[in-house]
Each structure stands twice: as structure tokens, then as C-alpha cells.
Design an enzyme around this catalytic site. Structure first.
Site, PDB file in Angstrom:
ATOM      1  N   LYS A  15      17.474   9.352  -8.693  1.00  0.00           N
ATOM      2  CA  LYS A  15      17.333   8.704  -7.386  1.00  0.00           C
ATOM      3  C   LYS A  15      16.287   9.444  -6.542  1.00  0.00           C
ATOM      4  O   LYS A  15      15.781  10.488  -6.928  1.00  0.00           O
ATOM      5  CB  LYS A  15      18.689   8.632  -6.682  1.00  0.00           C
ATOM      6  CG  LYS A  15      19.786   7.951  -7.530  1.00  0.00           C
ATOM      7  CD  LYS A  15      19.535   6.466  -7.722  1.00  0.00           C
ATOM      8  CE  LYS A  15      20.274   5.854  -8.906  1.00  0.00           C
ATOM      9  NZ  LYS A  15      21.710   5.834  -8.871  1.00  0.00           N
TER      10      LYS A  15
HETATM   11  C1  LIG Z   1      23.015   5.220  -9.438  1.00  0.00           C
HETATM   12  C2  LIG Z   1      23.687   3.996  -8.935  1.00  0.00           C
HETATM   13  C3  LIG Z   1      25.042   3.983  -8.547  1.00  0.00           C
HETATM   14  C4  LIG Z   1      25.996   5.103  -8.811  1.00  0.00           C
HETATM   15  O1  LIG Z   1      25.628   6.335  -8.332  1.00  0.00           O
HETATM   16  P1  LIG Z   1      26.169   7.662  -9.037  1.00  0.00           P
HETATM   17  O2  LIG Z   1      25.787   8.715  -8.049  1.00  0.00           O
HETATM   18  O3  LIG Z   1      25.453   7.791 -10.343  1.00  0.00           O
HETATM   19  O4  LIG Z   1      27.628   7.535  -9.201  1.00  0.00           O
HETATM   20  C5  LIG Z   1      25.552   2.828  -7.979  1.00  0.00           C
HETATM   21  N1  LIG Z   1      24.799   1.744  -7.815  1.00  0.00           N
HETATM   22  C6  LIG Z   1      23.508   1.697  -8.195  1.00  0.00           C
HETATM   23  C7  LIG Z   1      22.721   0.452  -7.958  1.00  0.00           C
HETATM   24  C8  LIG Z   1      22.918   2.817  -8.783  1.00  0.00           C
HETATM   25  O5  LIG Z   1      21.643   2.762  -9.183  1.00  0.00           O
END
Ligand SMILES: *Cc1c(COP(=O)(O)O)cnc(C)c1O
Length: 382
Positions: free
Chosen positions: A188
Site C-alpha cells: 500500500k
Molecule cells: C489490502 C486491502 C485490504 C486489507 O488490508 P490488510 O491490511 O491487508 O488486512 C482490504 N481491502 C482492499 C481493497 C485491500 O487492497
């Protein structure tokens, strides 16, 4: 290998983490509330509640919004499974609303149509989770108007959209929603290793999420049901979880936050450059609706001819280009088949998935590397 996404870690990040390791507090110390305040301020929200992952934050948000057995949560099928699973942790049921093929986010027209049918069937959703796919903001004013008419709550899955803007408003300001959730997984835009945060403007929602994040326990005397028996006293008032973020993670997030604006600038530059370099190829490029400024978490393209996707994917991987595919539609996952979903249920998401390919995009990607990605893609397509 040029990966599709990658964290950026510098000496300031390392120093911030080491400082926590040398301090008295590895968890439940001062770094977590500071990170909560700074991230909430960055996106213009009143409150931030840090959690151990974006998924945990989605779960906390659903619980705080009162989602439970017998309720429905609707989301986009073009997302990571966590956008839907958060409902099932609460015993609620999941349904989907197809995407708009141009923006690849939830179709407002399809949502409105489905809401009318659900009202007649007495099965309106309690919570709708719009997903800002690739960082492209959903049409939040339109969603908020439907929420008003049909009486549902809005939980924004902004895992892709830290730093994205809608009009004069940052994603996370919650002007058109109840709660917004971010993820800080290393792919992210900002990372804490694992981690997430829910932001909101309602003090009751923030307090509920904070309590649920730590076993449903309160240590605040003003919040006790019974008289305190001494300074050790605390109360568990509901069944919560241990979804706490550590101070090690929060210190990393805080250090990263300083460079976030520059990273977003760089992501936008690279996305604009892709748009120019790829314009003559048989592809559908991601596009941002007017009024929006996506922070471009990923750069997803769609091949005009989806029968080439597997070959193109394999060719690029063999040439050291770490392409990926976002996403296999959630309703087609084996674990969702038992709810009766199948191929043909959400045709725009399925059609997009057929040709989908995510190209490398991260702040440290160089122009030379990007040229190499484009050259390999051109070879694969022509
Ligand atoms: C990465 C992601 C999540 C979950 O986040 P985590 O921190 O990995 O639990 C939820 N929704 C979307 C669209 C994502 O890309």
C-alpha cells in the site's frame, strides 16, 4: 524482478523503529495515539483508531456500525476478499453490486436499481462498502444521497486510496460516509508492516472501535458501569478482540507520513507517464472521473483481447516484470460459491477481470524501468 508494488524505507524509518525498540513501550505507548492523530489530521477526519491490519479495521468498523446476524453488507465484487469477509465475521450476509466499467468502482446506477428491488423484498443492506479501486474515488456524494434515501451506513474501503482526493475533500475526511478504513500492508501507499486504521468524525463510533480493538475493555472511569474497586480496575463491556497496532508499527507509519505527499506526487507522475506511453496499445487504461485526484495505489490496465492475458502475463513475468492481477472477483471465490453466487452474476467485474493486468507502480520506480515495462508489454502484445 521489477515488482508491481514496493515499500520505500529510509534511514529515518529505521531510526524511528529503533528508537521504539530502545524505549519502555513496544505496544500501548505514545506512538500509536500520535500516529492516529497525525493520519486522521492528514485526511481531515476527527478520529483515528489504529489496528493490526486493514482487515481488522474493517471488522471493527462493521461491529461499531452494529452489523450482525440477519443483516446484509453490500460491496464491489472487484476487490480484495477482506472487503466482503468483514461482514461474515459479524455473522452478517454479503451481496455485491457490479462495477461501472469506466471507473471500475461500484456502479451507482446498479446500486440504486438493486436497492429498489431489495426494498420491495424487505432485504435492504445495513452497510455498503464502496472500494476506491486503484485509488480512484467512488462517487461519494451520489452514494451518500442513496444512503439517506434507503437508510444504510457507508464504510469506505480506502485501502488503495490514502492521499486520493475528491473535489476539495481528501478520502478519509468522511464527508459522505460513516467510517473510512486504510491498510498499511507493504504494497500500500504507506506501510507499517501489517497495519490499518479506521477514521471517522463520530466520537461514539471511534470509542466503540477503540474498545472493540482491545477486548471490549475500558479503563476510563467515566465509562464504568460499576464503581472502580481500585486503580487496577477495568471492565470488559462487550466481546472484543486484540487487534492493537504496536508502537513499533506506529513509529514506522509516523516516519513514513512525512514523505507521503512526495510519494503521491511521484505515483501521479508515473501514472501520467504510463497513460502517454501506452495510449496507442490495444488496452483500456484506468481513468479518473472529473473532480477526482487518485493517489494511484496500483496501475491496472485491461487488455482489449482477454484471450491474450495469460500469455502476456507469463511473458512479462519471464522478462522480470512483476505484473499481477487485481482482482479475481470475490463472488467467484470457492468460499463464496456456497452462497449461490456464480459466473454471470456481475458481468462488468468478470469482464474486467478477464483482461486485467496490474503494471509496476511505486515511488522508487525509475523512468528507465518504466520504459522497460512498456517495451516488454509492447512486445508481448504485438
Ligand atoms: C489490502 C486491502 C485490504 C486489507 O488490508 P490488510 O491490511 O491487508 O488486512 C482490504 N481491502 C482492499 C481493497 C485491500 O487492497
Amino acid at each position: 524482478m521489477i515488482p508491481y508494488g514496493r515499500q520505500t524505507i529510509d534511514e529515518a524509518d529505521i531510526a524511528a523503529v529503533v528508537a521504539v525498540l530502545r524505549s519502555d513501550w513496544l505496544t500501548q505507548g505514545p506512538a500509536v495515539p500520535r500516529f492516529e492523530q497525525h493520519l486522521a489530521a492528514y485526511c481531515g477526519a476527527e478520529y483515528g483508531v489504529a489496528a493490526s491490519s486493514g482487515t481488522a479495521a474493517l471488522h471493527l468498523a462493521c461491529r461499531a456500525l452494529g452489523l450482525g446476524a440477519g443483516d446484509w453488507l453490500w460491496t464491489s465484487p472487484l476487490s480484495f476478499v477482506a472487503s466482503a469477509n468483514c461482514a461474515r465475521y459479524c455473522g452478517a450476509r454479503v451481496d455485491f453490486v457490479d462495477i461501472d466499467p469506466a471507473t471500475r468502482t461500484i456502479s451507482v446506477a446498479a446500486l440504486e436499481d438493486k436497492l429498489h428491488r431489495a426494498r420491495r423484498a424487505g432485504r435492504l443492506p445495513k452497510v455498503v462498502v464502496p472500494v476506491h479501486f486503484a485509488g480512484v474515488p467512488c462517487d461519494m456524494p451520489a452514494l451518500a444521497a442513496l444512503a439517506e434515501t434507503f437508510g444504510f451506513r457507508i464504510l469506505e474501503d480506502a485501502a488503495h486510496a490514502l492521499g486520493s482526493r475528491y473535489g476539495d475533500c481528501a478520502v478519509g475526511a468522511c464527508r459522505h460516509s460513516d467510517i473510512t478504513v486504510f491498510s498499511f500492508h507493504p504494497v500500500k501507499t504507506l506501510t507499517t508492516g501489517e497495519g490499518g486504521m479506521a477514521v471517522c468524525n463520530d466520537p461514539r463510533l471511534a470509542a466503540a472501535m477503540r474498545k472493540l480493538c482491545s477486548h471490549g475493555i475500558t479503563r476510563d472511569p467515566a465509562d464504568f458501569n460499576r464503581p472502580a474497586q481500585g486503580d487496577w480496575y477495568y471492565e470488559q463491556q462487550m466481546l472484543g478482540y486484540n487487534y492493537r497496532m504496536t508502537d513499533i508499527q506506529a513509529a514506522l507509519g509516523l516516519a513514513q507520513l512525512d514523505r507521503l505527499p512526495a510519494w503521491i506526487e511521484r505515483r501521479c507522475e508515473l501514472a501520467n507517464r504510463y497513460a502517454v506511453l501506452l495510449q496507442s496499445l490495444p488496452l483500456q487504461l484506468p481513468s479518473a472521473p472529473p473532480q477526482t485526484r487518485p493517489a494511484w495505489h496500483i496501475y491496472p490496465i485491461a487488455l482489449a483481447d482477454s484471450t491474450h492475458r495469460l500469455n502476456v502475463f507469463n511473458y512479462l513475468r519471464q522478462r522480470g516484470i512483476g505484473v499481477n492481477v487485481h482482482y479475481i472477483p470475490i463472488h467467484l471465490q470457492p468460499d463464496y460459491q456456497r452462497f449461490g453466487f456464480g459466473l454471470g452474476d456481475f458481468i462488468n467485474a468478470e469482464a474486467y477481470y478477464g483482461g486485467a493486468l496490474t503494471l509496476p507502480l511505486y515511488p522508487a520506480l525509475t523512468a528507465d524501468q518504466q520504459d522497460q515495462v512498456v517495451a516488454c508489454l509492447r512486445e508481448a502484445l504485438l
